[in-house]
Design a protein around this motif. Sequence first.
Motif, PDB file in Angstrom:
ATOM      1  N   GLU A   1      76.586  24.131   6.238  1.00  9.79           N
ATOM      2  CA  GLU A   1      77.879  23.752   6.812  1.00  9.79           C
ATOM      3  C   GLU A   1      79.003  24.104   5.836  1.00  9.79           C
ATOM      4  O   GLU A   1      78.875  23.873   4.622  1.00  9.79           O
ATOM      5  CB  GLU A   1      77.914  22.257   7.111  1.00  9.79           C
ATOM      6  CG  GLU A   1      76.986  21.833   8.247  1.00  9.79           C
ATOM      7  CD  GLU A   1      77.438  22.365   9.600  1.00  9.79           C
ATOM      8  OE1 GLU A   1      78.675  22.502   9.807  1.00  9.79           O
ATOM      9  OE2 GLU A   1      76.576  22.642  10.452  1.00  9.79           O
TER      10      GLU A   1
ATOM     11  N   ASP B   1      83.476  24.189   5.315  1.00 11.79           N
ATOM     12  CA  ASP B   1      84.776  23.697   5.756  1.00 11.79           C
ATOM     13  C   ASP B   1      85.711  24.886   5.932  1.00 11.79           C
ATOM     14  O   ASP B   1      85.936  25.655   4.986  1.00 11.79           O
ATOM     15  CB  ASP B   1      85.328  22.715   4.716  1.00 11.79           C
ATOM     16  CG  ASP B   1      86.646  22.090   5.155  1.00 11.79           C
ATOM     17  OD1 ASP B   1      87.141  22.430   6.249  1.00 11.79           O
ATOM     18  OD2 ASP B   1      87.194  21.272   4.387  1.00 11.79           O
ATOM     19  N   GLU B   2      86.253  25.068   7.127  1.00  7.37           N
ATOM     20  CA  GLU B   2      87.124  26.215   7.398  1.00  7.37           C
ATOM     21  C   GLU B   2      88.402  26.176   6.565  1.00  7.37           C
ATOM     22  O   GLU B   2      88.954  27.227   6.201  1.00  7.37           O
ATOM     23  CB  GLU B   2      87.492  26.252   8.875  1.00  7.37           C
ATOM     24  CG  GLU B   2      86.317  26.365   9.815  1.00  7.37           C
ATOM     25  CD  GLU B   2      86.748  26.208  11.258  1.00  7.37           C
ATOM     26  OE1 GLU B   2      87.962  26.287  11.527  1.00  7.37           O
ATOM     27  OE2 GLU B   2      85.876  25.996  12.124  1.00  7.37           O
ATOM     28  N   GLU B   3      88.903  24.997   6.275  1.00 10.34           N
ATOM     29  CA  GLU B   3      90.176  24.853   5.576  1.00 10.34           C
ATOM     30  C   GLU B   3      90.061  25.426   4.158  1.00 10.34           C
ATOM     31  O   GLU B   3      89.286  24.958   3.334  1.00 10.34           O
ATOM     32  CB  GLU B   3      90.578  23.381   5.509  1.00 10.34           C
ATOM     33  CG  GLU B   3      91.946  23.148   4.895  1.00 10.34           C
ATOM     34  CD  GLU B   3      93.066  23.694   5.752  1.00 10.34           C
ATOM     35  OE1 GLU B   3      94.126  24.041   5.179  1.00 10.34           O
ATOM     36  OE2 GLU B   3      92.897  23.772   6.978  1.00 10.34           O
TER      37      GLU B   3
END
Length: 249
Positions: free
Chosen positions: A45, A47-49
């Motif tokens: 997983e 985090d796009e940010e």
Amino acid sequence: MQLADALYSQGFGTRRYCRALIESGRVALHGRGPAPHTVREPGQEVDEEGLVLRVEGQDWPFQRKAYLMLHKPAGTECSQRPRAHPSIYSLLPAPLRQRPVRGGTPGVQAAGRLDQDTTGLLLLSDDGQFLHRMSSPRHHVPKRYRVWTRHPVDTRQTDALRAGVVLDDDPGPVAAAACEALAERVLDLTLTQGKYHQVKRMLAAVGNRVERLHRVQIGALALPDDLAPGQWRWLDAEQLRLAGTAALP
């Protein structure tokens, strides 16, 4: 979002190929948090940010939607299937040409077209709503051009361009939103309609001819002086706002 999905969404190939890139150790992560580190688990997983992907040694900032500007050079066509000249899309890196788009053509698309001999500012995106808003005549986004003419420009011509001229296939007059003579054979011309070959046809209607055409501004977004012909860059949030702002010279 899983790393393999993030890689796929950025246009780095099929889902299978993206998994293979990760499993073979050719993808690293950096951005917020720890220093760049290789990840071999496609299902990790992320985090796009603030995410930056390093793919085969090249950094790529994650962009949920792609918005960019290109300084279109002369002798290029705004087509995926050019006929006589290289395509503007050949100036872009493969991920931008391959970004997956649901129900449409993959990759970023130009917001409107410029003729093969016309140069200047061109916007591209994979956001269909943005493309429609920027290119549809109904939204009246002003586009400013620098026009070099064959014959001297006089006040009769500039007055007629501002008042409106009749083109051969339009029932009503077509007017420039703004028009200013900068030199004997140079005009600054702003349009909001975006008709086929509009600048060339309007100049022909007042008895002149376009020798060279360069788009310098869309909305309130001007072509940066340091963006050379053939170069592209991402639009930041402020530039994206300016592009949709109806600012006239």
